[in-house]
Design a protein around this motif. Structure first.
Motif, PDB file in Angstrom:
ATOM      1  N   ASP A 161      70.214  47.178  31.926  1.00  0.00           N
ATOM      2  CA  ASP A 161      70.075  47.520  30.779  1.00  0.00           C
ATOM      3  C   ASP A 161      69.190  48.490  31.263  1.00  0.00           C
ATOM      4  N   ARG A 162      68.672  49.368  29.416  1.00  0.00           N
ATOM      5  CA  ARG A 162      67.372  50.072  29.547  1.00  0.00           C
ATOM      6  C   ARG A 162      67.511  49.603  28.591  1.00  0.00           C
ATOM      7  N   TYR A 163      67.309  48.391  27.885  1.00  0.00           N
ATOM      8  CA  TYR A 163      66.364  47.731  26.285  1.00  0.00           C
ATOM      9  C   TYR A 163      65.518  47.161  26.859  1.00  0.00           C
TER      10      TYR A 163
ATOM     11  N   GLU B 198      63.716  44.841  25.857  1.00  0.00           N
ATOM     12  CA  GLU B 198      63.207  42.782  25.050  1.00  0.00           C
ATOM     13  C   GLU B 198      64.704  42.299  25.472  1.00  0.00           C
ATOM     14  N   ARG B 199      65.700  43.013  25.988  1.00  0.00           N
ATOM     15  CA  ARG B 199      67.133  42.384  25.762  1.00  0.00           C
ATOM     16  C   ARG B 199      66.755  41.796  27.589  1.00  0.00           C
TER      17      ARG B 199
ATOM     18  N   ASN C  26      65.553  48.090  35.347  1.00  0.00           N
ATOM     19  CA  ASN C  26      65.560  49.044  33.840  1.00  0.00           C
ATOM     20  C   ASN C  26      66.281  49.835  34.671  1.00  0.00           C
TER      21      ASN C  26
ATOM     22  N   THR D   6      66.295  52.897  33.625  1.00  0.00           N
ATOM     23  CA  THR D   6      65.772  53.923  33.386  1.00  0.00           C
ATOM     24  C   THR D   6      64.501  54.608  33.564  1.00  0.00           C
TER      25      THR D   6
ATOM     26  N   ASN E 148      72.758  50.850  15.713  1.00  0.00           N
ATOM     27  CA  ASN E 148      71.242  51.582  16.681  1.00  0.00           C
ATOM     28  C   ASN E 148      70.148  50.878  17.350  1.00  0.00           C
ATOM     29  N   LYS E 149      70.452  50.081  18.223  1.00  0.00           N
ATOM     30  CA  LYS E 149      69.552  48.755  17.886  1.00  0.00           C
ATOM     31  C   LYS E 149      68.537  48.775  17.338  1.00  0.00           C
TER      32      LYS E 149
ATOM     33  N   GLY F 125      65.165  45.749  17.495  1.00  0.00           N
ATOM     34  CA  GLY F 125      65.546  45.068  18.752  1.00  0.00           C
ATOM     35  C   GLY F 125      66.746  43.804  18.784  1.00  0.00           C
TER      36      GLY F 125
END
Length: 398
Positions: free
Chosen positions: A217-219, A221-222, A236, A238, A377-378, A381
């Motif tokens: 994923d890219r978040y 916190e997730r 991640n 990214t 829009n996340k 978090g």
């Protein structure tokens, strides 16, 4: 009663709508206690499914209390606390008899739309457009549940409302992916996506004996949530090259099982994303599929790929040559929750599955439009906005 309704692309409103009524002998009426947003709802919000109508009540992941039962209902009584599968299934047709419940022949009252799109009709799903039956959703004070003996499940004592809520859709969707992909003890499993469904697919794989499971994923916190609450590893995308990282983890082979839990509005950190986005916005393709392509390339030869994220129609640049020549098994499905929900509730009761952490932003139904904006829009978090009804408390949980 009060409900959150769809009024057009990115237009939601909290309005008064008619109370649901018992229509068939197998129906129950549920007083909704908790109702969650879901990633697939964003496709409705964005207008990607053309079979929505103004005034449609949203929401398909929910639990609540039975307040009325049809005369044919045998498994439920007034006062029962139940969680309901988002897909509606009759339990009697050929597909239900073979435990492929989301493909039910009898629940979808508008079969022509998906017959035209896919060659066969799908089963019905609460609040998932008129293509899947046009059933009113759960972002409301009350909801009618058809085929309740098949689709509603009594919540065991000791399982909180908040934990049981995600046995409605996120957890059984994850289980559908891990089981359908054929996860075996000792496998290395890569899951694209660390939202609720991606986390649940990862946990299912762990409970099925996978040796290593990674969420992509890219978040941050997730990914932290997946590591802490699920027990998976994190990539991640990214910050690293996903395929190289996966090969490094697997002695150069690639994961045994890849699960794509992102779907038609996926993102990527490269120029291909702009290509996909432009083609989707100009209706030259319906779905963005970068993680799906990446999974085909990353998967080991002879491996298994399960498409769990929701796709609507067509994708461009699908690497069919890689899929065929590498000998991949590719499967996909909407969730067959009636098969998995009883064991999921058992896992929660046994302390083997944590789900309540997914509810990051509880709020009232009046805040529905804000809840969807935060989710889409996340913001802050947000993993899941959950609407609490009936002055909700989890009084049954202790």
């Amino acid at each position: 009663m009060k409900a959150l309704v769809w009024n057009g692309v990115n237009k939601l409103g909290v309005e008064q709508v008619p109370d649901p009524q018992i229509l068939n002998s197998g129906d129950i009426i549920l007083k909704v206690r908790l109702s969650s947003v879901c990633g697939s709802d964003l496709h409705l919000l964005g207008g990607y499914l053309p079979a929505m109508r103004a005034g449609d009540v949203l929401g398909h992941e929910f639990m609540g209390e039975v307040v009325e039962v049809g005369r044919g209902v045998q498994n439920h009584s007034v006062g029962d606390r139940v969680v309901v599968c988002s897909f509606i299934a009759c339990g009697r047709c050929w597909f239900c008899q073979h435990e492929m419940y989301s493909l039910c022949e009898n629940s979808n009252t508008n079969p022509a739309i998906t017959e035209t799109l896919y060659g066969s009709a799908l089963g019905a799903c609460f609040a998932y457009s008129h293509a899947l039956g046009g059933f009113a959703g759960s972002h409301a004070e009350y909801i009618r549940v058809p085929f309740a003996d098949q689709g509603a499940f009594t919540i065991p004592d000791g399982v909180s409302d908040e934990a049981a809520l995600f046995a409605s859709d996120a957890a059984p969707t994850g289980w559908t992916g891990a089981d359908g992909a054929g996860v075996q003890p000792g496998d290395v499993v890569a899951v694209w996506g660390a939202g609720a469904v991606g986390q649940m697919a990862a946990r299912a794989a762990i409970l099925m004996g996978a040796e290593r499971v990674v969420n992509i994923d890219r978040y941050p916190e997730r990914l932290r949530m997946a590591e802490k609450n699920i027990g998976s590893e994190a990539i991640n995308y990214t910050e690293t090259h996903v395929e190289e990282e996966l090969r490094e983890m697997t002695g150069g082979r690639g994961p045994d099982v890849c699960i794509e839990a992102v779907g038609m509005e996926s993102h990527a950190d490269n120029p291909m994303f702009l290509y996909d986005w432009a083609k989707q916005q100009t209706y030259m393709q319906s779905d963005r599929a970068f993680p799906l392509r990446e999974a085909v390339h990353a998967c080991r030869k002879g491996g298994s790929l399960f498409v769990l994220g929701v796709y609507l129609g067509t994708v461009d640049k699908f690497p069919m040559g890689a899929a065929m020549n590498k000998g991949l098994q590719i499967r996909g499905a909407q969730q067959h929750g009636q098969r998995y929900i009883p064991q999921i509730l058992q896992h929660i009761q046994n302390g083997e599955l944590e789900t309540s952490h997914l509810m990051t932003h509880p709020m009232s139904l009046d805040e529905g439009p804000k809840g969807y904006d935060m989710f889409k829009n996340k913001i802050d978090g947000c993993v899941r906005s959950v609407f609490q009804l009936d002055g909700h408390s989890n009084g049954h949980s202790h």
